[in-house]
Design a protein around this motif. Structure first.
Motif, short mmCIF file in Angstrom:
data_model
loop_
_atom_site.label_atom_id
_atom_site.label_comp_id
_atom_site.label_asym_id
_atom_site.label_seq_id
_atom_site.Cartn_x
_atom_site.Cartn_y
_atom_site.Cartn_z
N SER A 90 -11.57 29.02 -24.96
CA SER A 90 -12.66 29.38 -23.69
C SER A 90 -11.80 28.66 -22.61
CB SER A 90 -13.86 28.94 -24.27
OG SER A 90 -14.47 29.31 -23.09
N PHE A 91 -11.93 29.26 -21.38
CA PHE A 91 -11.62 28.78 -20.15
C PHE A 91 -12.58 28.42 -19.32
CE2 PHE A 91 -8.26 31.42 -21.87
CZ PHE A 91 -7.12 30.88 -21.75
N LEU A 92 -12.99 27.21 -18.96
CA LEU A 92 -14.14 26.82 -18.26
C LEU A 92 -13.87 26.55 -16.64
CD1 LEU A 92 -15.29 24.19 -20.90
CD2 LEU A 92 -15.89 26.60 -20.92
N ASN A 93 -14.48 27.15 -15.98
CA ASN A 93 -14.42 27.03 -14.42
C ASN A 93 -15.01 25.84 -14.19
OD1 ASN A 93 -14.09 27.03 -11.83
ND2 ASN A 93 -14.57 29.28 -11.79
N ILE A 94 -14.20 24.75 -13.66
CA ILE A 94 -14.72 23.53 -13.02
C ILE A 94 -14.74 23.31 -11.45
CG2 ILE A 94 -14.74 22.30 -15.26
CD1 ILE A 94 -12.20 20.90 -14.27
N LYS A 95 -14.44 24.38 -10.87
CA LYS A 95 -13.85 24.23 -9.52
C LYS A 95 -15.00 23.60 -8.58
CE LYS A 95 -12.92 27.23 -5.46
NZ LYS A 95 -13.07 28.62 -4.86
N ASP A 96 -16.41 23.78 -8.93
CA ASP A 96 -17.31 22.98 -8.12
C ASP A 96 -17.73 21.65 -8.65
OD1 ASP A 96 -17.47 25.35 -6.63
OD2 ASP A 96 -19.11 26.06 -7.96
N LEU A 97 -16.86 21.12 -9.88
CA LEU A 97 -17.34 19.66 -10.26
C LEU A 97 -16.73 18.80 -9.32
CD1 LEU A 97 -16.62 19.62 -14.15
CD2 LEU A 97 -18.64 19.50 -12.98
N PRO A 98 -17.46 17.65 -9.07
CA PRO A 98 -16.73 16.61 -8.21
C PRO A 98 -15.78 15.86 -8.96
CG PRO A 98 -19.01 15.77 -9.12
CD PRO A 98 -19.00 17.22 -9.40
N GLU A 99 -15.07 15.10 -8.16
CA GLU A 99 -13.89 14.26 -8.67
C GLU A 99 -14.61 13.15 -9.40
OE1 GLU A 99 -10.05 11.89 -7.29
OE2 GLU A 99 -10.97 12.85 -6.11
N GLY A 100 -14.22 12.81 -10.56
CA GLY A 100 -14.60 11.84 -11.43
C GLY A 100 -14.46 12.03 -12.78
N LEU A 101 -15.36 11.17 -13.36
CA LEU A 101 -15.43 11.39 -15.05
C LEU A 101 -16.37 12.50 -15.52
CD1 LEU A 101 -13.92 10.03 -17.63
CD2 LEU A 101 -15.44 8.43 -17.56
N HIS A 102 -16.01 13.20 -16.35
CA HIS A 102 -17.01 14.27 -16.83
C HIS A 102 -16.72 14.04 -18.42
CE1 HIS A 102 -17.84 15.69 -12.89
NE2 HIS A 102 -16.41 15.43 -12.64
N GLU A 103 -17.77 15.28 -19.05
CA GLU A 103 -17.85 15.07 -20.29
C GLU A 103 -18.12 16.69 -20.99
OE1 GLU A 103 -19.71 11.58 -22.92
OE2 GLU A 103 -21.04 13.34 -23.00
N LEU A 104 -17.36 16.95 -21.97
CA LEU A 104 -17.50 18.00 -22.68
C LEU A 104 -18.22 17.70 -24.26
CD1 LEU A 104 -14.41 20.41 -22.13
CD2 LEU A 104 -16.72 20.66 -21.49
N LYS A 105 -19.34 18.38 -24.55
CA LYS A 105 -19.85 18.33 -25.93
C LYS A 105 -19.56 19.71 -26.38
CE LYS A 105 -23.82 16.92 -28.79
NZ LYS A 105 -25.09 16.57 -28.79
#
Length: 430
Positions: free
Chosen positions: A392-407
């Motif tokens: 799967s390809f997840l669009n993260i264009k709108d995510l702010p810079e920093g640490l994120h988490e996938l579950k």
């Protein structure tokens, strides 16, 4: 009479010269035994992929004891090679210096006599080391036959059980396993009881013990039972005369356990311990195998993204699909209705669409604890491990810079039975 003498001479000559063959076979066996670790590792991955998690505990015992057996083999062959090489040195030394010498000693005669009093005779050492080498060789191959046959037989039985369980009630398929287990248990109890000092002269009890041992070994070891019983009887009937050699087996088991403990971390065997497959990955730790650019595994147990540092606007997620999942799809996705009269291309397309939607039903992806709607592509096969999976390809264009988490979750009829938490850092630098 002359023929018997010739046979005896031939056998004695074979015994005297067998050390050459033993050294060669031992060197080859050491190399081959180390390669068996890869076979155990492959077997653990095979069971993880093929078996329903409810049966993992059986696969755990198969692979764990196989690892113990291979480790004991490696220990035995290494010890044998070292001892046989030492024996060759002693024989060579004995040919030059048949015995200790007090007259030609480089030390004082008093010192030499005291040292010789605590040292064994050279010929005695040669004989004892030779006996040890011969015992090690026989025990090593006995271990190989026992554990190899049991592991193979159990694996075949387990796979046949899963294949036939679709057509035959499981209670019937369990009958052979129950009979073997009960038979082995009864035989063990009777053997222990009949070998008590006060029972060794009871003819009926000993006859019962003989019958149980014979048929229990036939069930456990099949066509190898006579060969294995022969080795056991050689040790058992000479136990009082060669106790030290018999106790040597315990040393091999101990050394094998040590080697197995070292090798265990290179396998996925602990993943098979009951429900441990979920606890195998600590949700509060980050593993290199989560990331494509740092993964060093040849069998993925977890999903994988391209890196822990994402500089693009897309996260590519690969989720391995294990073979056992096919058995639970019907309860989650419903039965696939195959259109019999449709053209071949249409049947293939309908099947692909069914699977695509089904994968979506029993896989959930959360980004920063928020469930996101995703689409999957069937991916055949992973570039490194050759496993089948979905991408799967997840669009993260709108995510702010920093640490994120996938579950990421895998769902069965009872809920999420597998889940992983994969952190990554979104960078605005391209």
């Amino acid at each position: 009479m002359e023929e018997n003498s010739t046979n005896k001479s031939w056998l004695q000559r074979l015994k005297d010269e067998s050390w050459e063959a033993e050294l060669l076979v031992s060197a080859i066996a050491i190399f081959g035994a180390f390669k068996l670790f890869d076979l155990v590792k492959w077997a653990a991955n095979f069971f993880i992929d093929k078996l329903n998690p409810d049966q993992y505990i059986i696969a755990y015992f198969i692979t764990f004891f196989s690892l113990i057996a291979v480790s004991a083999l490696v220990s035995m062959f290494v010890i044998h090679f070292v001892l046989r090489a030492y024996w060759v040195g002693l024989v060579g030394l004995n040919s030059v210096f048949p015995d200790y010498s007090i007259e030609d000693t480089a030390y004082s005669k008093i010192y030499t006599k005291k040292i010789l009093a605590i040292l064994p005779k050279l010929k005695d050492s040669i004989q004892k080391v030779d006996e040890l080498c011969s015992v090690i060789f026989s025990v090593a191959f006995t271990f190989l036959f026992i554990y190899g046959y049991i592991a193979l037989f159990t694996s075949i039985y387990l796979l046949l059980f899963n294949i036939l369980s679709k057509y035959v009630p499981k209670s019937i398929l369990l009958i052979p396993a129950i009979l073997i287990a009960v038979g082995a248990m009864i035989q063990t109890i009777v053997s222990l009881y009949s070998n008590l000092k006060q029972n060794k002269e009871k003819e009926k009890l000993q006859q019962l013990n003989f019958t149980l041992v014979k048929y229990a070994n036939m069930m456990l070891f099949g066509p190898l039972y006579k060969n294995l019983l022969q080795v056991f009887m050689i040790f058992g009937s000479n136990f009082k005369k060669k106790k030290s050699l018999s106790y040597l087996i315990l040393l091999f088991l101990f050394s094998g356990s040590v080697v197995a403990g070292i090798q265990l971390r290179n396998t996925n065997i602990f993943y098979l311990v009951g429900s441990n497959y979920q606890r195998y990955f600590d949700p509060y730790k980050t593993y290199s195998n989560y990331y494509k650019d740092t993964s060093n595994t040849n069998f993925l147990l977890t999903p994988e993204i391209q890196s822990d540092l994402i500089k693009s606007n897309v996260v590519e997620v690969f989720i391995p699909i294990f073979d056992y999942e096919s058995s639970m799809r019907e309860s989650i996705c419903g039965k696939y209705e195959k259109p019999e009269d449709a053209p071949r291309e249409e049947r293939i397309r309908n099947r692909a669409n069914y699977l695509k939607e089904c994968y979506k039903k029993y896989h959930n992806i959360f980004l920063d604890n928020k469930k996101i709607d995703v689409s999957f592509l069937r991916y055949d096969n992973h570039h490194k491990t050759d496993q089948f999976g979905i991408v799967s390809f997840l669009n993260i264009k709108d995510l702010p810079e920093g640490l994120h988490e996938l579950k990421i979750e895998k769902i069965n009829s009872e809920g999420a039975y597998l889940y992983w938490t994969i952190p990554f850092y979104k960078s605005s630098q391209n």
